[in-house]
Design an enzyme around this catalytic site. Structure first.
Site, PDB file in Angstrom:
ATOM      1  N   LYS A 418       0.875  -1.173   0.000  1.00 13.39           N
ATOM      2  CA  LYS A 418       0.000   0.000   0.000  1.00 13.39           C
ATOM      3  C   LYS A 418       0.909   1.219   0.000  1.00 13.39           C
ATOM      4  CE  LYS A 418      -2.035   2.883   3.467  1.00 13.39           C
ATOM      5  NZ  LYS A 418      -2.348   3.053   4.896  1.00 13.39           N
ATOM      6  N   TRP A 518      -9.407  -0.113   2.240  1.00 11.33           N
ATOM      7  CA  TRP A 518     -10.414   0.583   3.058  1.00 11.33           C
ATOM      8  C   TRP A 518      -9.825   1.741   3.859  1.00 11.33           C
ATOM      9  CZ3 TRP A 518      -9.836  -4.866   3.826  1.00 11.33           C
ATOM     10  CH2 TRP A 518     -10.618  -5.619   2.948  1.00 11.33           C
ATOM     11  N   HIS A 519      -8.800   2.372   3.327  1.00 11.02           N
ATOM     12  CA  HIS A 519      -8.177   3.503   4.023  1.00 11.02           C
ATOM     13  C   HIS A 519      -8.541   4.823   3.363  1.00 11.02           C
ATOM     14  CE1 HIS A 519      -4.792   0.632   5.627  1.00 11.02           C
ATOM     15  NE2 HIS A 519      -5.993   0.362   6.122  1.00 11.02           N
ATOM     16  N   TYR A 520      -9.698   4.894   2.750  1.00 14.03           N
ATOM     17  CA  TYR A 520     -10.089   6.127   2.066  1.00 14.03           C
ATOM     18  C   TYR A 520     -10.364   7.229   3.083  1.00 14.03           C
ATOM     19  CZ  TYR A 520     -14.758   4.106   2.930  1.00 14.03           C
ATOM     20  OH  TYR A 520     -15.865   3.549   3.511  1.00 14.03           O
ATOM     21  N   HIS A 521     -10.160   8.455   2.646  1.00 16.09           N
ATOM     22  CA  HIS A 521     -10.225   9.604   3.555  1.00 16.09           C
ATOM     23  C   HIS A 521     -10.440  10.869   2.736  1.00 16.09           C
ATOM     24  CE1 HIS A 521      -6.067   8.824   2.284  1.00 16.09           C
ATOM     25  NE2 HIS A 521      -5.923  10.141   2.256  1.00 16.09           N
TER      26      HIS A 521
END
Length: 584
Positions: A418, A518-521
């Site tokens: 990532k 799933w680390h969207y921000h």
């Protein structure tokens, strides 16, 4: 060769994006006695509080617990309780919630305009109820760049860690990945630590050693039960504002929420200039709620018939999702169940992690269950088959064909990378005025060349780990790196097109096999939508406290910092109001 034939047969069956859903120990969880948690159906028609928090997620729970020590707090959550749900609490059922597309699922699926499958939480505890559990802090530089107070940050992390963080039990696969990373040059070996340090380390986990998940909802144990009210299945319908003569800035003073029976209730702030409403609905939910309530780009809001309260063009901008790419490695040996436990933190801006499955086979009701977690036809999330053709009959045929495969085809794990940041950003827009539906979001994965470069270096490092002496026992010697990448590139991990040079060009491999971790921000970023105290610019008595305020994802995995942020901001608010410079 029979093994490879089984694999190529299997590739035509897989139907879902992602990777981190494996099966392990079963653990029966003891449900906490939270006397302050109720169904919204039982709420009074009208109520009054010092603080109203919208969203009982990874930030909302620690924020509510903290504020309740001194103030009367209402926390409304659109989902249900995680307790008593084995799909959430037991590692043995990890991933089942994300595979559940029912309206009552703890996970609400969405597909970005980039063609990547994703999910948002719909449960008390938020994303900490759905993720792979890795717990690690942000770097000191991230803390400094955010303008946070270091002492309070550290105290807030420790407050979180006392309840939900554990040192994982290291076994063969994760140990081999750790040693392979060091052999590949990701040095030094830093051992076990929560801290963000260059090199290879073992991080924490919110799964304890019995396979029991601990979530942000566990942080509610710190709350004052007499001052906190948590309402479940309470969907926000409207934020109420007042505008006084001589004060052109709107002021939030209440909310309207709807219970599971469709009945609407009102909650107001008590009189007092410092009482507030706080959005903690996540990187999709918070900008969506602001727009639905008239705070956002005026032209876009008017196109949907929404009254413009404040023209704020930056709401929904700066959306980012850290792209994740992986290589699947089938193993000649059985491997343990493990989620992310080890991370390689590189100087070139990529984080290397891994997860493994124990044959990906578990005992189901009346039969043996075989699946590849998120790659399985049982979940039915994604396939090369068009959505309208994904019938129950087609899925059943795929499951039956999978059942006939040799056990060896279900053995192995993933090495993934990532990238830091990322630099590439997109935007979020409303599709309609329904608060229960997903907005449209575009992340623009790999739009920036530096993001591609970091991914390429990450893939190159994964290849070195796979070829390392430390990892050799978990690799078939006759399967080349190119063949492993060809296997992976044929996984239907997204809706993006494939190219013939994927296994030859790392750049193309990154773009074609991109997945979410799933680390969207973003969407309500500090300095653009909220100020440094997380107050919405142009509006009084309204804040946003969650991952939507981030410009970049903190650390290798953000959940520790999101939980810390809830505690941190709660303490800042408390200290400012009661005049005490307290620590967490």
């Amino acid at each position: 060769m029979d093994f490879l034939l089984s694999w190529w047969r299997l590739l035509s069956l897989w139907c879902l994006t992602g990777f981190l859903f494996f099966h392990g120990h079963c653990y029966s969880q003891q449900v906490p006695n939270y006397t302050f948690v109720h169904e919204a159906r039982g709420a009074p028609p009208v109520s009054y509080y010092d603080y109203i928090i919208i969203g009982g997620g990874t930030a909302g729970c620690p924020l509510a617990a903290t504020l309740s020590r001194d103030f009367n707090v209402l926390l409304i959550e659109r989902g249900g309780s995680p307790y008593g749900d084995p799909n959430i609490t037991n590692l043995a059922s990890f991933g089942d919630s994300l595979a559940d597309t029912s309206p009552t699922s703890a996970s609400q699926r969405f597909i970005s305009e980039d063609g990547v499958i994703n999910a948002r939480a719909r449960v008390l505890g938020g994303g900490s109820c759905l993720n792979a559990g890795f717990y690690t802090r942000a770097s000191p530089k991230y803390v400094a760049d955010a303008g946070w107070e270091g002492a309070l940050v550290n105290a807030s992390y420790e407050w979180v860690e006392r309840a939900v963080a554990f040192e994982p039990r290291m076994r063969q696969w994760q140990s081999a990945v750790r040693d392979g990373l060091v052999e590949a040059g990701v040095v030094p070996n830093n051992g076990f630590t929560y801290d963000h340090v260059y090199g290879t380390k073992v991080g924490g986990s919110i799964f304890d050693r019995n396979g029991h998940r601990h979530t942000a909802a566990d942080l509610l144990r710190y709350a004052d039960p007499k001052r906190l009210t948590v309402l479940l299945h309470a969907t926000l319908h409207q934020i109420l504002f007042t505008t006084n003569k001589g004060k052109p800035r709107p002021k939030a003073n209440g909310v309207v929420f709807q219970d599971s029976a469709g009945v609407r209730h009102r909650a107001y702030l008590k009189s007092g200039s410092e009482n507030e409403i706080i959005l903690s609905a996540g990187a999709l939910g918070s900008p969506q709620i602001l727009m639905l309530n008239g705070i956002g780009p005026a032209q876009h809001l008017r196109s949907l018939g929404i009254h413009v309260l404040v023209h704020q063009p930056m709401v929904g901008q700066g959306m980012s999702d850290n792209p994740m790419n992986a290589i699947y490695v089938p193993s000649p040996l059985p491997v343990e169940v493990s989620l992310v436990q080890v991370v390689g933190i590189t100087h070139f801006g990529s984080f290397i992690e891994s997860a493994s499955g124990s044959n990906f086979i578990t005992a189901g009701t009346g039969s043996t269950r075989r699946d590849f977690g998120m790659f399985s036809p049982q979940t039915g999330q994604l396939s090369i088959v068009p959505p309208k053709q994904r019938t129950p009959e087609a899925i059943a045929r795929a499951v039956e064909m999978m059942r006939r495969l040799d056990d060896a085809a279900f053995r192995g794990g993933f090495l993934l990378e990532k990238i830091i940041g990322p630099l590439s950003t997109g935007h979020l827009e409303l599709r309609n005025r329904d608060p229960s539906e997903n907005p449209s979001v575009t992340f623009n994965y790999f739009a920036e060349p530096d993001d591609v470069r970091r991914c390429v270096e990450g893939i190159r490092t994964i290849e070195k780990v796979i070829e390392s002496r430390a990892f050799s026992r978990f690799r078939f010697p006759f399967i080349s790196i190119g063949e492993l990448k060809n296997m992976t590139v044929n996984f239907p991990v997204n809706l993006r097109p494939r190219h013939g040079n994927d296994s030859m060009s790392r750049e193309q491999y990154c773009k074609d096999t991109v997945m979410t971790i799933w680390h969207y921000h973003g969407g309500c970023q500090v300095g653009r939508v909220v100020d440094k105290e997380y107050r919405v610019i142009g509006v009084d008595a309204l804040r946003v406290v969650d991952g939507s305020t981030f410009n970049y994802s903190p650390g290798t995995n953000p959940q520790a910092t999101v939980m810390m942020l809830g505690r941190y901001v709660g303490m800042k608010i408390r200290n400012a109001r009661i005049g005490v410079d307290g620590m967490a």
